[in-house]
Design a protein around this motif. Structure first.
Motif, PDB file in Angstrom:
ATOM      1  N   GLN A 213       0.819  -1.205   0.000  1.00  0.00           N
ATOM      2  CA  GLN A 213       0.000   0.000   0.000  1.00  0.00           C
ATOM      3  C   GLN A 213       0.857   1.261   0.000  1.00  0.00           C
ATOM      4  N   SER A 220      -6.594   2.983   2.472  1.00  0.00           N
ATOM      5  CA  SER A 220      -7.696   2.210   3.034  1.00  0.00           C
ATOM      6  C   SER A 220      -7.924   2.668   4.458  1.00  0.00           C
ATOM      7  N   VAL A 222      -7.276   1.024   6.986  1.00  0.00           N
ATOM      8  CA  VAL A 222      -6.147   0.542   7.779  1.00  0.00           C
ATOM      9  C   VAL A 222      -4.878   1.322   7.456  1.00  0.00           C
ATOM     10  N   GLU A 372      -6.123  -9.568   0.665  1.00  0.00           N
ATOM     11  CA  GLU A 372      -6.230  -8.462   1.609  1.00  0.00           C
ATOM     12  C   GLU A 372      -6.363  -7.114   0.898  1.00  0.00           C
ATOM     13  N   ARG A 375      -9.852  -6.899  -0.092  1.00  0.00           N
ATOM     14  CA  ARG A 375     -10.682  -6.665   1.090  1.00  0.00           C
ATOM     15  C   ARG A 375     -10.679  -5.192   1.487  1.00  0.00           C
ATOM     16  N   ARG A 376      -9.542  -4.526   1.373  1.00  0.00           N
ATOM     17  CA  ARG A 376      -9.405  -3.146   1.856  1.00  0.00           C
ATOM     18  C   ARG A 376      -9.858  -2.089   0.847  1.00  0.00           C
ATOM     19  N   ARG A 396     -15.094  -8.742   3.277  1.00  0.00           N
ATOM     20  CA  ARG A 396     -15.608  -7.372   3.234  1.00  0.00           C
ATOM     21  C   ARG A 396     -16.911  -7.274   4.026  1.00  0.00           C
ATOM     22  N   ASP A 399     -16.363  -7.342   7.654  1.00  0.00           N
ATOM     23  CA  ASP A 399     -15.909  -6.052   8.176  1.00  0.00           C
ATOM     24  C   ASP A 399     -17.029  -5.023   8.252  1.00  0.00           C
TER      25      ASP A 399
END
Length: 409
Positions: A213, A220, A222, A372, A375-376, A396, A399
């Motif tokens: 990232q 994201s 995170v 991942e 997902r983000r 997803r 979350d």
């Protein structure tokens, strides 16, 4: 005659040199891809030590369950089953006995420690390596759990809630047939909570995701730096032949892509399993259909101008890269974006799996990083026939993500 022999010798020498280079390249790729033996050996030893410590500190009334596990399939096929096993153990108050992943990314069948990939199922559980130390053969109750698909989950919960201290499930209860039926819908409410509370990657996976990232500037919740992005899973490679087989047998979507809550996430025209052409269109979608799916999410997220493409391009699937570049070219075209009704113009940046900074010995975790990053993402576009796409979609939703931010082509 001598001239002819020289020509043949030169050709043979060139061929041998070419083959030698290929072999050296393959050997280099193998060494570069595989984590060190020491890492996996240390993790295996750590799993054993932690399992023995858990047994030593137990009260003596704990119950255990050991499942027959899928071996040698793709990572997400194995992972989705392992997560369901762990979930089933938790809701029946049993300690899950986890097993290694059987991993074939390098053309070999090797057992690798589960904790290298997933941390959740290896916490407050025990490794199969010590199962016999806590459950001698005389105390093991072996049982078959498979029944009809509608009653499968209830049957498993009922039996595992019994008083037997050590249960070994001897049949494959979460087979692919079952995972493609509405029978799994009864699992979803509790499984969604399980994902929210117990799903966890290993530190190795999360380290690469954070590095990715940062390098690719993907924002994201995170990882706050970078720009928000839409992720799409472009499932190609060897999938075409698989899709032909699915179309011939009139097979529908798999696992969580069949959830009622996600049926409005399927790009129209909807899947018709009685029609082989419809199955092929969803399983191996055309470039135009993929572009339609991206346009749908781009209109829902007008401020997102970055797309990250998860794909399975490799030296033996080079055409995947060609399709990626065709897709990227179309998505950066001003005129096309205007015709599609994108209010803020075309995509500005497009990144791909090949751009992820996978280091020496980290290739085993590349598929986890793809999951991942999907997902983000702000929104996700996937394939309802792919375990990777359905895994991302489930995570997803686990979350608290919105179904409308997911599209199945």
């Amino acid at each position: 005659m001598l001239k002819c022999l020289n020509i043949r010798w030169n050709l043979l020498r060139s061929l041998l040199l070419f083959i030698s280079c290929l072999l050296l390249l393959a050997f280099y790729s193998y060494l570069k891809a595989r984590p060190s033996y020491a890492l996996y050996d240390n993790l295996t030893r750590q799993e054993r030590e932690e399992s023995l410590a858990l047994i030593h500190n137990s009260r003596g009334n704990e119950k255990y369950v050991y499942f027959k596990q899928l071996q040698g399939a793709g990572f997400n096929n194995q992972a989705q089953e392992i997560l369901l096993f762990h979930h089933l153990a938790l809701i029946t108050s049993r300690i899950y006995v986890y097993q290694p992943l059987v991993w074939r990314p390098r053309g070999e069948k090797s057992h690798v420690p589960l904790s290298a990939f997933l941390s959740g199922p290896t916490k407050s559980t025990i490794s199969s390596a010590v199962f016999n130390e806590v459950c001698p053969e005389s105390e093991i109750y072996r049982v078959n759990l498979r029944v009809n698909y509608i009653s499968q989950w209830e049957r498993a919960v009922s039996v595992l809630s019994g008083n037997e201290r050590c249960i070994v499930v001897t049949d494959w209860i979460f087979n692919w047939g079952y995972l493609a039926t509405p029978g799994i819908h009864t699992i979803w409410p509790s499984y969604q909570k399980y994902l929210a509370n117990h799903f966890e990657w290993s530190d190795s996976v999360l380290s690469i995701v954070d590095r990715s990232q940062t390098k690719l500037r993907l924002h994201s919740n995170v990882h706050k730096d970078g720009e928000p992005y839409i992720a799409i899973h472009l499932r190609r490679g060897d999938f075409e032949g698989h899709c032909e087989s699915l179309a011939s047998d009139h097979i529908g979507f798999t696992t969580w892509a069949t959830l009622p809550v996600l049926q409005l996430s399927v790009l129209l025209p909807a899947l018709d399993t009685s029609n082989a052409t419809s199955i092929t269109a969803h399983c191996y979608p055309s470039l135009y259909r993929i572009l339609d799916a991206i346009s749908h999410q781009a209109r829902l997220h007008p401020n997102v101008r970055t797309l990250h493409v998860l794909h399975d391009g490799a030296w033996d699937h080079p055409l995947v890269y060609l399709q990626y570049y065709k897709l990227a070219e179309a998505l950066k075209n001003d005129a096309w974006a205007k015709r599609e009704g994108w209010p803020n113009g075309p995509m500005v940046r497009i990144t791909q799996s090949a751009d992820v900074p996978i280091g020496w010995g980290e290739a085993d975790w590349a598929v986890c990083v793809d999951v991942e990053l999907g997902r983000r993402a702000e929104a996700f576009i996937g394939n309802g026939y792919s375990s990777l796409s359905t895994q991302i979609s489930a995570l997803r939703l686990g979350d608290g993500g919105r179904p409308e931010d997911i599209t199945f082509v």
